[in-house]
Scaffold this motif. Sequence first.
Motif, PDB file in Angstrom:
ATOM      1  N   ASP A 200      17.622  -1.237  -2.799  1.00 12.03           N
ATOM      2  CA  ASP A 200      18.615  -0.188  -2.577  1.00 12.03           C
ATOM      3  C   ASP A 200      18.843   0.075  -1.085  1.00 12.03           C
ATOM      4  O   ASP A 200      19.749   0.817  -0.723  1.00 12.03           O
ATOM      5  CB  ASP A 200      18.191   1.117  -3.268  1.00 12.03           C
ATOM      6  CG  ASP A 200      18.072   0.966  -4.786  1.00 12.03           C
ATOM      7  OD1 ASP A 200      18.507  -0.058  -5.334  1.00 12.03           O
ATOM      8  OD2 ASP A 200      17.521   1.891  -5.409  1.00 12.03           O
ATOM      9  N   GLY A 201      17.996  -0.492  -0.229  1.00  9.55           N
ATOM     10  CA  GLY A 201      18.200  -0.417   1.212  1.00  9.55           C
ATOM     11  C   GLY A 201      17.715   0.839   1.921  1.00  9.55           C
ATOM     12  O   GLY A 201      18.035   1.038   3.098  1.00  9.55           O
ATOM     13  N   LEU A 202      16.932   1.677   1.254  1.00 11.14           N
ATOM     14  CA  LEU A 202      16.483   2.912   1.887  1.00 11.14           C
ATOM     15  C   LEU A 202      15.623   2.659   3.133  1.00 11.14           C
ATOM     16  O   LEU A 202      15.623   3.468   4.059  1.00 11.14           O
ATOM     17  CB  LEU A 202      15.713   3.781   0.883  1.00 11.14           C
ATOM     18  CG  LEU A 202      15.308   5.167   1.376  1.00 11.14           C
ATOM     19  CD1 LEU A 202      16.538   6.024   1.676  1.00 11.14           C
ATOM     20  CD2 LEU A 202      14.420   5.858   0.361  1.00 11.14           C
ATOM     21  N   ILE A 203      14.952   1.529   3.188  1.00 10.86           N
ATOM     22  CA  ILE A 203      14.094   1.232   4.340  1.00 10.86           C
ATOM     23  C   ILE A 203      14.885   1.265   5.645  1.00 10.86           C
ATOM     24  O   ILE A 203      14.354   1.632   6.694  1.00 10.86           O
ATOM     25  CB  ILE A 203      13.366  -0.134   4.158  1.00 10.86           C
ATOM     26  CG1 ILE A 203      12.256  -0.306   5.196  1.00 10.86           C
ATOM     27  CG2 ILE A 203      14.350  -1.297   4.233  1.00 10.86           C
ATOM     28  CD1 ILE A 203      11.058   0.552   4.965  1.00 10.86           C
TER      29      ILE A 203
ATOM     30  N   ASN B  14      13.801  -5.584  10.657  1.00 12.03           N
ATOM     31  CA  ASN B  14      13.349  -6.156   9.383  1.00 12.03           C
ATOM     32  C   ASN B  14      12.152  -7.097   9.551  1.00 12.03           C
ATOM     33  O   ASN B  14      11.684  -7.690   8.604  1.00 12.03           O
ATOM     34  CB  ASN B  14      14.491  -6.870   8.663  1.00 12.03           C
ATOM     35  CG  ASN B  14      15.023  -8.051   9.439  1.00 12.03           C
ATOM     36  OD1 ASN B  14      14.530  -8.388  10.513  1.00 12.03           O
ATOM     37  ND2 ASN B  14      16.051  -8.680   8.903  1.00 12.03           N
ATOM     38  N   LYS B  15      11.647  -7.199  10.759  1.00 12.11           N
ATOM     39  CA  LYS B  15      10.544  -8.092  11.092  1.00 12.11           C
ATOM     40  C   LYS B  15       9.302  -7.826  10.241  1.00 12.11           C
ATOM     41  O   LYS B  15       8.540  -8.738   9.932  1.00 12.11           O
ATOM     42  CB  LYS B  15      10.220  -7.926  12.579  1.00 12.11           C
ATOM     43  CG  LYS B  15       9.050  -8.706  13.080  1.00 12.11           C
ATOM     44  CD  LYS B  15       8.844  -8.450  14.571  1.00 12.11           C
ATOM     45  CE  LYS B  15       7.601  -9.123  15.091  1.00 12.11           C
ATOM     46  NZ  LYS B  15       7.393  -8.867  16.515  1.00 12.11           N
ATOM     47  N   TYR B  16       9.083  -6.569   9.860  1.00 12.16           N
ATOM     48  CA  TYR B  16       7.870  -6.186   9.137  1.00 12.16           C
ATOM     49  C   TYR B  16       8.102  -5.943   7.641  1.00 12.16           C
ATOM     50  O   TYR B  16       7.201  -5.479   6.945  1.00 12.16           O
ATOM     51  CB  TYR B  16       7.263  -4.931   9.772  1.00 12.16           C
ATOM     52  CG  TYR B  16       6.976  -5.126  11.248  1.00 12.16           C
ATOM     53  CD1 TYR B  16       5.909  -5.909  11.660  1.00 12.16           C
ATOM     54  CD2 TYR B  16       7.785  -4.540  12.212  1.00 12.16           C
ATOM     55  CE1 TYR B  16       5.652  -6.105  13.009  1.00 12.16           C
ATOM     56  CE2 TYR B  16       7.530  -4.730  13.561  1.00 12.16           C
ATOM     57  CZ  TYR B  16       6.462  -5.521  13.954  1.00 12.16           C
ATOM     58  OH  TYR B  16       6.218  -5.713  15.275  1.00 12.16           O
ATOM     59  N   ASP B  17       9.276  -6.276   7.161  1.00  9.59           N
ATOM     60  CA  ASP B  17       9.614  -6.011   5.757  1.00  9.59           C
ATOM     61  C   ASP B  17       8.607  -6.616   4.776  1.00  9.59           C
ATOM     62  O   ASP B  17       8.198  -5.957   3.818  1.00  9.59           O
ATOM     63  CB  ASP B  17      11.016  -6.504   5.421  1.00  9.59           C
ATOM     64  CG  ASP B  17      12.107  -5.595   5.951  1.00  9.59           C
ATOM     65  OD1 ASP B  17      11.782  -4.595   6.635  1.00  9.59           O
ATOM     66  OD2 ASP B  17      13.288  -5.885   5.684  1.00  9.59           O
ATOM     67  N   SER B  18       8.200  -7.856   4.995  1.00 10.22           N
ATOM     68  CA  SER B  18       7.292  -8.485   4.028  1.00 10.22           C
ATOM     69  C   SER B  18       5.930  -7.793   4.019  1.00 10.22           C
ATOM     70  O   SER B  18       5.316  -7.632   2.961  1.00 10.22           O
ATOM     71  CB  SER B  18       7.143  -9.982   4.298  1.00 10.22           C
ATOM     72  OG  SER B  18       6.487 -10.205   5.523  1.00 10.22           O
TER      73      SER B  18
END
Length: 181
Positions: A36-39, A46-50
């Motif tokens: 949903d993209g709330l992050i 987005n480097k730390y997304d995983s």
Amino acid sequence: CHDIGRFEQVRLYDTFSDKDTNMDHAAYSNKVLFEDGLIRRFTDINKYDSIIKKAVYNHNKSKLEQGLSKEEELYCKIIRDADKLDILYFLNIEDKEAIYWYKDFNIEKISQKLIDEFMEEKLINYKDIHNNADQIMAFYNYIYDFYFTKSYKIIKEKDLFCTLKTVFNIKIPKNTNEKGR
């Protein structure tokens, strides 16, 4: 943000219990954050997304998933310890009724199986929880599942086990070294 899925869980089911709703709030938190993209309201990077996804996913599991990188494992452990400390805080300080899964507060007997597992320092399986008394025992069983010495220091400094010490006369284990679970 690791518990963001709790809002939908409470809205739909009026409980925080993953067990009784078959809703994995950690998985739903990842859906809200990433699908949903709330992050992106918290960070544009987005480097730390995983790493964030892994930490959120693993924070409520009985064991960390296999195959994590050292960095992923570190953040998973940090979030897990923080989550448990937060729960212990609410058990002692805030409105206790808000975090319990069951609405019947007249049940005072803890299942013998949970008492035995606690005394043997085994982690309690949430599937074995049947009432609020069992849930209290499971929450205090967290003492056997912290990874960092700092977490034990916070428990001691904030006296987060005051209820347990008073009711059950149980002491915090002396070995508070970091664990490599």
